[in-house]
Write a protein that holds these residues in place. Sequence first.
Motif, short mmCIF file in Angstrom:
data_model
loop_
_atom_site.label_atom_id
_atom_site.label_comp_id
_atom_site.label_asym_id
_atom_site.label_seq_id
_atom_site.Cartn_x
_atom_site.Cartn_y
_atom_site.Cartn_z
N VAL A 1 43.25 43.68 -14.30
CA VAL A 1 42.60 42.21 -15.14
C VAL A 1 41.23 42.07 -14.57
O VAL A 1 40.75 42.07 -13.68
CB VAL A 1 43.44 40.83 -14.98
N ALA A 2 39.86 41.74 -15.28
CA ALA A 2 38.54 42.25 -15.26
C ALA A 2 38.44 40.67 -14.99
O ALA A 2 38.59 39.65 -16.15
CB ALA A 2 37.62 42.88 -16.01
N VAL A 3 37.76 40.21 -13.95
CA VAL A 3 37.01 38.65 -14.01
C VAL A 3 35.87 38.52 -14.17
O VAL A 3 35.24 38.66 -13.25
CB VAL A 3 37.71 38.01 -12.70
N LEU A 4 35.05 38.64 -15.09
CA LEU A 4 33.61 38.15 -15.28
C LEU A 4 33.52 36.89 -15.33
O LEU A 4 33.94 36.18 -15.80
CB LEU A 4 33.88 38.67 -16.54
N THR A 5 32.22 36.69 -13.74
CA THR A 5 32.01 35.48 -13.69
C THR A 5 30.71 35.34 -13.79
O THR A 5 29.85 35.81 -13.39
CB THR A 5 31.99 34.72 -12.11
N LEU A 6 29.98 33.88 -14.43
CA LEU A 6 28.86 33.82 -14.86
C LEU A 6 28.07 33.46 -14.21
O LEU A 6 28.72 32.27 -13.36
CB LEU A 6 29.05 32.33 -16.23
N ASN A 7 26.69 33.87 -13.64
CA ASN A 7 26.34 33.63 -11.72
C ASN A 7 25.05 33.59 -12.76
O ASN A 7 23.91 34.61 -12.01
CB ASN A 7 27.44 34.06 -11.30
N ALA B 1 31.47 46.14 -22.25
CA ALA B 1 31.69 47.93 -22.04
C ALA B 1 32.20 48.34 -21.04
O ALA B 1 33.24 49.53 -20.65
CB ALA B 1 30.58 48.45 -23.09
N ASP B 2 31.29 47.67 -20.06
CA ASP B 2 31.87 48.44 -18.69
C ASP B 2 33.41 48.20 -17.98
O ASP B 2 34.04 49.20 -17.50
CB ASP B 2 30.81 48.15 -16.96
N VAL B 3 33.85 47.57 -18.62
CA VAL B 3 35.41 47.40 -18.53
C VAL B 3 36.61 46.94 -19.82
O VAL B 3 37.90 46.81 -20.01
CB VAL B 3 35.52 45.61 -17.98
N ALA B 4 35.88 48.39 -20.13
CA ALA B 4 36.74 48.07 -21.62
C ALA B 4 37.91 49.08 -21.11
O ALA B 4 39.10 48.77 -22.20
CB ALA B 4 35.94 49.13 -22.11
N GLY B 5 38.53 49.75 -19.39
CA GLY B 5 39.35 50.04 -19.73
C GLY B 5 40.31 48.92 -19.01
O GLY B 5 41.25 49.48 -18.41
#
Length: 245
Positions: free
Chosen positions: A10-16, A36-40
């Motif tokens: 699971v990709a965790v994206l954190t606004l920083n 797009a980079d974490v599409a997989g």
Amino acid sequence: MIETSERDGVAVLTLNHGPVNALDLEVLSALPHVLADVAGARAVVLTGSGRAFSAGVDLKRIVDGGREYVAAFLPALSVAALSLFEHPKPVVAAVNGHALAGGCVLAAACDVRLMAGGTIGLTELAAGVPFPTVPLEIMRHAVGAALDTMVLGAGRFTAEQAVPLGLVHEVVAPDQLLDVALRRAELLCAAPAEVYALSKRQLRRGAVERIAVHREADDAAVLEIWSSDQTRQILNGYLASLRRR
């Protein structure tokens, strides 16, 4: 501006991005590329660093940048929100703090919204600016009949108040937020990926069709208002009032 990590696929994206993760042209332009980079990845969790998920649009940049900046910013806001809304994999918002205006829209674009603290709401009319079509239709999809109250009232809601509106699905303790978000993402991954993606497209079809019909005309009017001298004066007054609080 957007940190990426991975937990069990699971990709965790954190606004920083600054103290309250304000939305400007740069962070909004980055979000679709990061997705797009974490599409997989099997799923995505979106959260914020510090005390805010995102306090919304960087209004000072709007005032200082003038029409040229606004003309680039508004489409970037719409593209970023749509990239979340139409992402084919499960997307969970782990709202760690204030999620206001554009920040509220990004949360609403996610499939599931968990919130641990702060306030959430659409404060655009309080600041004196209207909604582009994409954010408005994403919000309509998320909250349905509550949209009038949220837009015209320009109010802020606690996590508990946001649950009956359909804006927040679950209130979670701050120290458990990420773990609960990851578990919810895992549950959503139980369906085959192609089945989940098709079901998501079907559920969002009404919003996407309304966007296609109204976006060109409405967004032209929105640009004129956001970039006008009168709006710049109103925004300056609004920013001054925030500093006095």
